[in-house]
Design an enzyme around this catalytic site. Structure first.
Site, PDB file in Angstrom:
ATOM      1  N   GLY A  39      12.889   2.459   1.956  1.00  0.00           N
ATOM      2  CA  GLY A  39      11.148   3.203   1.659  1.00  0.00           C
ATOM      3  C   GLY A  39      10.278   3.248   2.030  1.00  0.00           C
ATOM      4  N   HIS A  40       9.883   1.115   2.459  1.00  0.00           N
ATOM      5  CA  HIS A  40       8.848   1.162   3.648  1.00  0.00           C
ATOM      6  C   HIS A  40       8.657   1.954   4.487  1.00  0.00           C
ATOM      7  CE1 HIS A  40       9.011  -2.288   0.774  1.00  0.00           C
ATOM      8  NE2 HIS A  40       8.153  -2.059   0.735  1.00  0.00           N
ATOM      9  N   GLN A  64      -3.108  -8.883  -8.215  1.00  0.00           N
ATOM     10  CA  GLN A  64      -2.736  -7.684  -8.393  1.00  0.00           C
ATOM     11  C   GLN A  64      -1.497  -8.091  -9.549  1.00  0.00           C
ATOM     12  OE1 GLN A  64      -1.392  -5.960  -4.963  1.00  0.00           O
ATOM     13  NE2 GLN A  64      -0.132  -4.953  -6.514  1.00  0.00           N
ATOM     14  N   ASP A 154       4.738   4.212  -6.613  1.00  0.00           N
ATOM     15  CA  ASP A 154       3.925   4.482  -7.402  1.00  0.00           C
ATOM     16  C   ASP A 154       2.672   5.468  -7.098  1.00  0.00           C
ATOM     17  OD1 ASP A 154       4.998   1.476  -7.371  1.00  0.00           O
ATOM     18  OD2 ASP A 154       4.815   1.700  -5.257  1.00  0.00           O
ATOM     19  N   VAL A 180      11.826   7.648  -1.701  1.00  0.00           N
ATOM     20  CA  VAL A 180      13.368   7.139  -1.615  1.00  0.00           C
ATOM     21  C   VAL A 180      14.217   6.599  -2.189  1.00  0.00           C
ATOM     22  CG1 VAL A 180      14.712   6.427   0.373  1.00  0.00           C
ATOM     23  CG2 VAL A 180      12.378   7.264   1.257  1.00  0.00           C
ATOM     24  N   SER A 190      12.048  -3.015  -3.859  1.00  0.00           N
ATOM     25  CA  SER A 190      11.830  -4.759  -3.622  1.00  0.00           C
ATOM     26  C   SER A 190      12.050  -5.311  -5.496  1.00  0.00           C
ATOM     27  CB  SER A 190      11.183  -5.331  -3.432  1.00  0.00           C
ATOM     28  OG  SER A 190      10.700  -4.646  -2.260  1.00  0.00           O
TER      29      SER A 190
HETATM   30  O1  PAF Z   1       2.485  -0.518  -3.185  1.00  0.00           O
HETATM   31  C1  PAF Z   1       2.486  -2.526  -2.784  1.00  0.00           C
HETATM   32  O2  PAF Z   1       3.327  -2.940  -2.258  1.00  0.00           O
HETATM   33  C2  PAF Z   1       1.349  -2.693  -3.406  1.00  0.00           C
HETATM   34  O3  PAF Z   1       0.725  -2.533  -4.300  1.00  0.00           O
HETATM   35  C3  PAF Z   1       0.502  -2.471  -2.022  1.00  0.00           C
HETATM   36  C4  PAF Z   1      -0.415  -1.260  -1.994  1.00  0.00           C
HETATM   37  C5  PAF Z   1       0.519  -3.716  -0.630  1.00  0.00           C
HETATM   38  C6  PAF Z   1      -1.668  -3.488  -2.558  1.00  0.00           C
HETATM   39  O4  PAF Z   1      -1.028  -5.050  -2.725  1.00  0.00           O
END
Ligand code: PAF
Length: 283
Positions: A39-40, A64, A154, A180, A190
């Site tokens: 996905g990344h 977060q 997300d 993905v 993850s």
């Molecule tokens: O989606 C993520 O992995 C995180 O929320 C992000 C956008 C890298 C911010 O820390």
């Protein structure tokens, strides 16, 4: 072959970014928390197509995560991540330390309303989007990037980041990238690493139920009935469901007229304590 640069401090990052901007290059930033998966890599691929230079940040952002969430056990694997980024031909990996982004005495955060107050992730993860908006704003400002791809997995985050970017007047284009999925339909995340192979199979039911709901909406079944049935099907399969809802795809507000509004179905559910989220458009 050009070697991938690694920056750990803001000064190192700025040195490279200033030089690239002086040369007139466009810069894409892919913000991540590491534990990189396909996905990344799709985000990196999108960034490569859209900009001259691709920077990928890896930072597990403490701001977060709420109390009792998985900050401490969040998967971290710097060497494997860097290998993947080299193979994908990223130009720079940025690995800031927490003290770099949050210096002693740090007390400024970015607070977003609107899509960040939809009663979805925000209702279950208080403070989460302030943490996301704050770190993303800082990453954008420090890198001076021109564009940033964000995954649709997300979806609420994507809308929050887009709102924050517009409201703060940051000159960054937010590029949405489709989710993905594994062959089973399970959205890559993850956090899937926490699931046993057996539970991974069950987890794929979330996507199955989202698809079923989209099909029924298109057949004219009411949004309330579809949401109720989707939630119940997941409960019956052993999930603890945080939400299974049909919302306006642009505002994330509850739907008033399902025949005319753009719709998105969003779900969050826990399986053996592992929290999974997913969503699809009703096209
Ligand atoms: O989606 C993520 O992995 C995180 O929320 C992000 C956008 C890298 C911010 O820390």
């Amino acid at each position: 072959m050009k070697k991938m640069e690694i920056a750990r401090t803001g000064d190192e990052l700025r040195l490279h970014c200033d030089a690239w901007r002086d040369l007139g290059y466009t810069i894409a930033l892919v913000p991540t928390m590491g534990a990189l998966h396909e996905g990344h890599m799709k985000l990196v691929e999108t960034a490569k197509r859209r900009a001259d230079i691709v920077i990928v940040s890896i930072f597990v952002n403490p701001l977060q995560f709420g109390k009792g969430e998985d900050f401490d056990r969040y998967p971290r694997n710097e060497e494997a991540d860097l290998e993947k980024l080299r193979a994908a031909k990223a130009d720079l990996a940025w690995l800031p330390r927490a003290e770099e982004l949050y210096p002693p005495g740090f007390c400024t955060t970015v607070h977003v309303e609107g899509p960040a107050r939809a009663g979805l992730e925000d209702a279950h993860r208080p403070g989460h989007f302030d943490g996301v908006a704050t770190v993303v704003a800082k990453l954008f400002i420090a890198s001076g990037c021109h564009l940033a791809p964000f995954g649709e997995k997300d979806y609420q985050q994507l809308l929050v980041v887009r709102r924050m970017t517009r409201d703060l007047g940051l000159p960054v284009e937010i590029v949405p990238v489709p989710t993905v999925r594994e062959e089973s339909g399970l959205a890559l995340s993850s956090r899937n690493a926490y699931l046993s192979p057996e539970r991974r199979k069950t987890a794929a039911l979330i996507y199955e139920e989202l698809e079923r709901a989209a099909k029924r909406l298109k057949q004219g079944v009411s949004a309330e009935a579809v949401a109720f049935d989707g939630r119940q099907a997941l409960i019956d399969a052993g999930f603890e469901v945080d939400y299974f809802v049909v919302r306006n795809a642009e505002t994330l507000r509850p739907v008033k007229d399902q025949r005319t509004e753009p719709l998105r179905i969003l779900a969050a559910a826990r399986l053996d304590g592992v929290r999974l989220i997913d969503n699809i458009p009703v096209a």
